[in-house]
Design an enzyme around this catalytic site. Structure first.
Site, short mmCIF file in Angstrom:
data_model
loop_
_atom_site.label_atom_id
_atom_site.label_comp_id
_atom_site.label_asym_id
_atom_site.label_seq_id
_atom_site.Cartn_x
_atom_site.Cartn_y
_atom_site.Cartn_z
N ASP A 56 6.76 -4.96 13.93
CA ASP A 56 5.39 -4.88 13.42
C ASP A 56 4.63 -3.74 14.09
OD1 ASP A 56 3.05 -5.49 12.10
OD2 ASP A 56 2.46 -7.04 13.53
N ASP A 59 6.18 -0.10 12.41
CA ASP A 59 5.95 0.39 11.05
C ASP A 59 4.67 1.20 10.92
OD1 ASP A 59 4.21 -1.72 11.29
OD2 ASP A 59 5.01 -2.89 9.63
N ARG A 64 1.99 6.59 10.21
CA ARG A 64 1.09 7.68 10.61
C ARG A 64 1.89 8.94 10.94
NH1 ARG A 64 -1.26 3.05 12.74
NH2 ARG A 64 -0.04 3.21 14.66
N SER A 70 0.62 3.42 3.00
CA SER A 70 0.57 2.94 1.62
C SER A 70 -0.03 1.54 1.56
CB SER A 70 1.98 2.92 1.01
OG SER A 70 2.80 1.96 1.67
N ASP A 77 3.04 -5.76 5.39
CA ASP A 77 2.88 -6.04 6.82
C ASP A 77 2.11 -7.34 7.03
OD1 ASP A 77 2.98 -5.29 9.65
OD2 ASP A 77 0.84 -4.94 9.46
N ASP A 81 3.58 -11.00 8.42
CA ASP A 81 2.98 -11.63 9.60
C ASP A 81 2.63 -13.09 9.32
OD1 ASP A 81 3.13 -9.34 11.11
OD2 ASP A 81 1.07 -8.72 10.71
#
Length: 220
Positions: A56, A59, A64, A70, A77, A81
């Site tokens: 996590d 990514d 960046r 996106s 994401d 989670d």
């Protein structure tokens, strides 16, 4: 060599296979696999679940670095989670029936606050639910703008539940107990942030509704 790997003409297929989105798919797979071994294989579960959680932090960095931010990645994401934590909490509800209602309430708060906050932020024209000014909420500003704070608090939140999980097994019960105790302050911070962002989201949506109603009344 430039770190921007995005082609001149971006297609949906390109976005689907962005590097951070590939990482997101691995997160989904490792989290899903952890559910299969959760009941009887705590070591395997710990490795798989931890891998999903640690990715996590990777990514976003890759997004960046390679200019591959996106909406798909942001949503993937967030739902990963929420889903991975929900899977663990479902198991804890079975193993700690006396705390089942507490886990249900915390799970509801977690899902509701994040969904409403993302929806409200996008409705207000923000590009990300993490765009929170200091004047809007100091706590959320600290939580979302400081990556070290965000990572630490999220880690403590997961460690709190992981500690409860590890206490179910005799060979890791003591370690699990101390993990739960040490991570508890961060866990409380996370739940407080959830309450604050839920309140903020409700106010943003209500404000938008009021503006739309006033514009409609003027038109009539």
């Amino acid at each position: 060599m430039s770190s921007n790997t995005t082609p001149e003409k971006v297609t949906a297929e390109h976005v689907l296979w962005y590097i951070p989105n590939k990482i997101g798919y691995v997160r989904v797979i490792t989290a899903a696999l952890s559910f299969f071994v959760m009941k009887n294989h705590p070591t395997a579960f710990t490795w798989l679940y931890t891998t999903s959680c640690l990715l996590d932090a990777l990514d976003g960095t890759m997004a960046r670095k390679y200019n591959q931010v996106s909406s798909l990645g942001a949503v993937l994401d967030m739902v990963t989670d929420r889903s991975s934590t929900a899977g663990l909490m479902c198991f804890l509800c079975v193993q700690y029936p006396q705390w089942c209602v507490f886990f249900q309430l915390m799970l509801g708060l977690d899902i509701t606050s994040h969904y409403m906050h993302m929806y409200a932020s996008l409705s207000a024209g923000k590009t990300s639910h993490k765009s929170v000014g200091e004047g809007e909420s100091r706590l959320l500003h600290l939580y979302y703008t400081r990556r070290d704070v965000l990572f630490t608090i999220c880690a403590f939140n997961e460690l709190f539940y992981a500690g409860l999980y590890l206490q179910l097994f005799s060979n890791s019960a003591t370690f699990g107990k101390w993990t739960t105790i040490i991570s508890f302050p961060g866990y409380v911070f996370k739940q407080t942030a959830n309450v604050v962002q839920l309140k903020r989201a409700a106010l943003i949506l209500a404000d938008n509704d009021a503006k739309n109603a006033n514009e409609k009344n003027k038109a009539n």
